[in-house]
Design a protein around this motif. Structure first.
Motif, PDB file in Angstrom:
ATOM      1  N   HIS A  78       0.839  -1.193   0.000  1.00 27.94           N
ATOM      2  CA  HIS A  78       0.000   0.000   0.000  1.00 27.94           C
ATOM      3  C   HIS A  78       0.879   1.251   0.000  1.00 27.94           C
ATOM      4  N   ILE A  79       0.418   2.279  -0.714  1.00 25.28           N
ATOM      5  CA  ILE A  79       1.121   3.572  -0.697  1.00 25.28           C
ATOM      6  C   ILE A  79       0.127   4.701  -0.449  1.00 25.28           C
ATOM      7  N   ASN A  80       0.621   5.790   0.127  1.00 29.11           N
ATOM      8  CA  ASN A  80      -0.197   6.968   0.361  1.00 29.11           C
ATOM      9  C   ASN A  80      -0.266   7.797  -0.927  1.00 29.11           C
ATOM     10  N   LEU A  81      -1.466   8.129  -1.356  1.00 28.19           N
ATOM     11  CA  LEU A  81      -1.634   8.847  -2.617  1.00 28.19           C
ATOM     12  C   LEU A  81      -1.368  10.343  -2.486  1.00 28.19           C
ATOM     13  N   ASN A  82      -1.231  10.847  -1.259  1.00 31.16           N
ATOM     14  CA  ASN A  82      -0.889  12.256  -1.081  1.00 31.16           C
ATOM     15  C   ASN A  82       0.607  12.502  -1.192  1.00 31.16           C
ATOM     16  N   ASP A  83       1.408  11.665  -0.528  1.00 31.17           N
ATOM     17  CA  ASP A  83       2.849  11.936  -0.484  1.00 31.17           C
ATOM     18  C   ASP A  83       3.727  10.737  -0.832  1.00 31.17           C
ATOM     19  N   GLY A  84       3.109   9.612  -1.201  1.00 27.54           N
ATOM     20  CA  GLY A  84       3.882   8.463  -1.643  1.00 27.54           C
ATOM     21  C   GLY A  84       4.548   7.668  -0.528  1.00 27.54           C
ATOM     22  N   THR A  85       4.246   7.977   0.733  1.00 29.25           N
ATOM     23  CA  THR A  85       4.846   7.219   1.836  1.00 29.25           C
ATOM     24  C   THR A  85       4.320   5.783   1.863  1.00 29.25           C
ATOM     25  N   ILE A  86       5.094   4.910   2.502  1.00 29.00           N
ATOM     26  CA  ILE A  86       4.753   3.483   2.549  1.00 29.00           C
ATOM     27  C   ILE A  86       3.639   3.250   3.558  1.00 29.00           C
ATOM     28  N   GLU A  87       2.516   2.709   3.087  1.00 28.02           N
ATOM     29  CA  GLU A  87       1.358   2.479   3.953  1.00 28.02           C
ATOM     30  C   GLU A  87       1.132   1.008   4.275  1.00 28.02           C
ATOM     31  N   GLY A  88       1.816   0.114   3.576  1.00 29.86           N
ATOM     32  CA  GLY A  88       1.628  -1.298   3.868  1.00 29.86           C
ATOM     33  C   GLY A  88       2.755  -2.129   3.284  1.00 29.86           C
ATOM     34  N   ILE A  89       3.152  -3.179   4.021  1.00 30.90           N
ATOM     35  CA  ILE A  89       4.186  -4.101   3.547  1.00 30.90           C
ATOM     36  C   ILE A  89       3.806  -5.526   3.919  1.00 30.90           C
ATOM     37  N   ARG A  90       4.423  -6.482   3.246  1.00 32.42           N
ATOM     38  CA  ARG A  90       4.359  -7.866   3.708  1.00 32.42           C
ATOM     39  C   ARG A  90       5.712  -8.511   3.492  1.00 32.42           C
ATOM     40  N   VAL A  91       6.003  -9.490   4.332  1.00 32.81           N
ATOM     41  CA  VAL A  91       7.294 -10.166   4.295  1.00 32.81           C
ATOM     42  C   VAL A  91       7.184 -11.347   3.345  1.00 32.81           C
ATOM     43  N   LYS A  92       8.048 -11.383   2.344  1.00 33.80           N
ATOM     44  CA  LYS A  92       8.004 -12.461   1.355  1.00 33.80           C
ATOM     45  C   LYS A  92       8.323 -13.800   2.015  1.00 33.80           C
ATOM     46  N   GLY A  93       7.537 -14.798   1.668  1.00 29.59           N
ATOM     47  CA  GLY A  93       7.769 -16.131   2.211  1.00 29.59           C
ATOM     48  C   GLY A  93       7.279 -16.313   3.632  1.00 29.59           C
ATOM     49  N   LYS A  94       6.637 -15.302   4.203  1.00 30.15           N
ATOM     50  CA  LYS A  94       6.116 -15.373   5.570  1.00 30.15           C
ATOM     51  C   LYS A  94       4.641 -14.968   5.580  1.00 30.15           C
ATOM     52  N   LYS A  95       3.963 -15.356   6.643  1.00 33.71           N
ATOM     53  CA  LYS A  95       2.566 -14.939   6.827  1.00 33.71           C
ATOM     54  C   LYS A  95       2.542 -13.695   7.711  1.00 33.71           C
ATOM     55  N   ALA A  96       3.242 -12.665   7.271  1.00 31.03           N
ATOM     56  CA  ALA A  96       3.408 -11.447   8.066  1.00 31.03           C
ATOM     57  C   ALA A  96       3.175 -10.225   7.201  1.00 31.03           C
ATOM     58  N   PHE A  97       2.317  -9.319   7.678  1.00 28.91           N
ATOM     59  CA  PHE A  97       2.043  -8.089   6.942  1.00 28.91           C
ATOM     60  C   PHE A  97       1.637  -6.997   7.922  1.00 28.91           C
ATOM     61  N   SER A  98       1.647  -5.756   7.446  1.00 31.39           N
ATOM     62  CA  SER A  98       1.303  -4.633   8.306  1.00 31.39           C
ATOM     63  C   SER A  98       0.847  -3.451   7.470  1.00 31.39           C
ATOM     64  N   VAL A  99       0.113  -2.539   8.129  1.00 33.27           N
ATOM     65  CA  VAL A  99      -0.297  -1.287   7.489  1.00 33.27           C
ATOM     66  C   VAL A  99      -0.050  -0.134   8.448  1.00 33.27           C
ATOM     67  N   GLN A 100       0.204   1.036   7.868  1.00 32.57           N
ATOM     68  CA  GLN A 100       0.490   2.220   8.658  1.00 32.57           C
ATOM     69  C   GLN A 100      -0.786   2.880   9.182  1.00 32.57           C
ATOM     70  N   TYR A 101      -1.895   2.638   8.519  1.00 33.59           N
ATOM     71  CA  TYR A 101      -3.152   3.291   8.880  1.00 33.59           C
ATOM     72  C   TYR A 101      -3.999   2.401   9.786  1.00 33.59           C
ATOM     73  N   HIS A 102      -5.261   2.833  10.063  1.00 39.32           N
ATOM     74  CA  HIS A 102      -6.113   2.140  11.032  1.00 39.32           C
ATOM     75  C   HIS A 102      -7.349   1.537  10.368  1.00 39.32           C
ATOM     76  N   PRO A 103      -7.306   0.251   9.997  1.00 39.38           N
ATOM     77  CA  PRO A 103      -8.467  -0.370   9.357  1.00 39.38           C
ATOM     78  C   PRO A 103      -9.657  -0.548  10.301  1.00 39.38           C
ATOM     79  N   GLU A 104      -9.418  -0.457  11.609  1.00 40.38           N
ATOM     80  CA  GLU A 104     -10.504  -0.624  12.587  1.00 40.38           C
ATOM     81  C   GLU A 104     -11.233   0.679  12.867  1.00 40.38           C
ATOM     82  N   SER A 105     -10.902   1.746  12.166  1.00 42.94           N
ATOM     83  CA  SER A 105     -11.280   3.110  12.517  1.00 42.94           C
ATOM     84  C   SER A 105     -12.741   3.228  12.950  1.00 42.94           C
TER      85      SER A 105
END
Length: 370
Positions: A319-346
């Motif tokens: 995921h990327i931020n459309l305002n400034d291009g900052t990194i909003e989400g990543i996942r680790v290749k080969g692992k069941k691990a991921f994260s986001v910078q924002y709040h999906p539970e908002s």
């Protein structure tokens, strides 16, 4: 704020700029990092968000307090902000279901604030100059004394604050339809994050910020969650050590906000302090996997280094931020691990990103697989 005679109040910024207005909440003096939130609603959720610990919040929406407060509209067990700055503060509320006024709520919590200042001008000022420390006082008019208090206020850069908001003792919340066990590393977790797991059949056990990986693993979780929280993620070193061990175990792992930054650090990616940060309910993010865009809720003053992410062969940008291009989400290749910078539970919204909880739960082993 109408109906009572208000005391004069002063807001002094680290760059020397002074604003004079009227007091709100409790009479006193408070200092912290000054930042602004662009949300049009949900002020009680903002004020009780542990990620705001150590910060004075400026609300860009002009009217605050007009719908009162409700016990169920909280993200933690107490008000977390150091102070409030707003344009119009109302001691009266119009919502019939409200249980009290925001003024009474702040008085009980000991929160100090200032209103009846030009918040549009203030937001433009700190937007250009950057988030900075400030002090609010409704009891001290001597600027030299306020400057002393301001000088004694620690900078957010390098400041570890998760220990101030994390639970002191572990606790559990069971789901009526218990299917999975999720261990929560509490760096300042919001209540609605826990609600989202429970609604999806997860029993959650919330562990203090300094709990070791080995202690959490003894509970036998099916997956791990690394929460949001205040302060500088680079100073939250034990969490990085825990996540590194979790990745070696390769159980499903999900991080939100500071949890996203901790996952990045566990993969050798540094974080940095942003000029202003992202705080509000209206930040556009693109999901690079699906190509779809989401309107997101955000609250962070630090971010992961984009160049290090792009040069890390073990990390995929999701995921990327459309305002400034900052990194909003990543996942680790080969692992069941991921994260986001924002709040999906908002809460109160938007709800565009709740699917991320479903994605995490889908990674957890079914009962028949265990």
């Amino acid at each position: 704020m109408k109906g009572t005679e208000l005391k004069e109040a002063i807001l002094l910024l680290a760059d020397g700029k002074v604003y004079r207005g009227k007091s709100l909440g409790r009479i006193g003096t408070s200092s912290g990092e000054l930042c602004f939130n662009t949300g049009m609603t949900g002020y009680q959720e903002i004020f009780t968000d542990p990620s705001y610990f150590g910060q004075i919040v400026v609300t860009t929406v002009p009217h605050i307090g007009n719908y009162g407060v409700l016990d169920k509209e909280v993200e933690s067990n107490q008000v977390q902000i150091q102070g409030l700055v707003c344009k119009e503060f109302s001691e009266f509320f119009s919502r019939k279901s409200a249980e009290g006024s925001l003024q009474e709520y702040f008085e009980k919590a000991g929160i100090i604030g200032i209103c009846e200042i030009d918040t549009r001008e203030l937001v433009r000022h700190i937007r250009d100059k950057g988030a900075m420390n400030a002090v609010i006082s409704s009891e001290i008019s001597d600027l030299a004394l306020l400057q002393e208090k301001l000088d004694a206020t620690p900078l957010m850069h390098g400041l570890e604050l998760a220990s101030q908001v994390s639970t002191k003792e572990e606790y559990s919340i069971e789901s009526p339809d218990k299917k999975y066990k999720v261990a929560i590393l509490d760096l300042g977790v919001k209540k609605n994050i826990l609600n989202n797991f429970v609604q999806r059949g997860c029993e959650v056990k919330v562990f203090p910020f300094n709990t070791s990986y080995e202690e959490m693993e003894q509970w036998g979780p099916d997956g791990y969650f690394i929460s949001n929280g205040p302060g500088d993620p680079a100073a939250t070193t034990q969490a990085v050590e825990n996540v590194t061990k979790m990745l070696e175990q390769d159980k499903p792992l999900f991080g939100i906000c500071m949890g996203h930054q901790i996952l990045a650090q566990a993969n050798g990616i540094p974080t940095y302090k942003m000029h202003n940060g992202h705080r509000g309910l209206n930040h556009p993010v693109k999901n690079l996997i699906t190509g779809k865009c989401e309107i997101t809720s955000q609250n962070h003053g630090f971010a992961v280094d984009a160049e290090h992410v792009k040069n890390n062969e073990n990390i995929e940008i999701t995921h990327i931020n459309l305002n400034d291009g900052t990194i909003e989400g990543i996942r680790v290749k080969g692992k069941k691990a991921f994260s986001v910078q924002y709040h999906p539970e908002s809460s109160p919204g938007p709800h565009d990103s709740e699917y991320l909880f479903d994605e995490f739960v889908s990674m957890l082993p079914k009962k028949e697989d265990q």
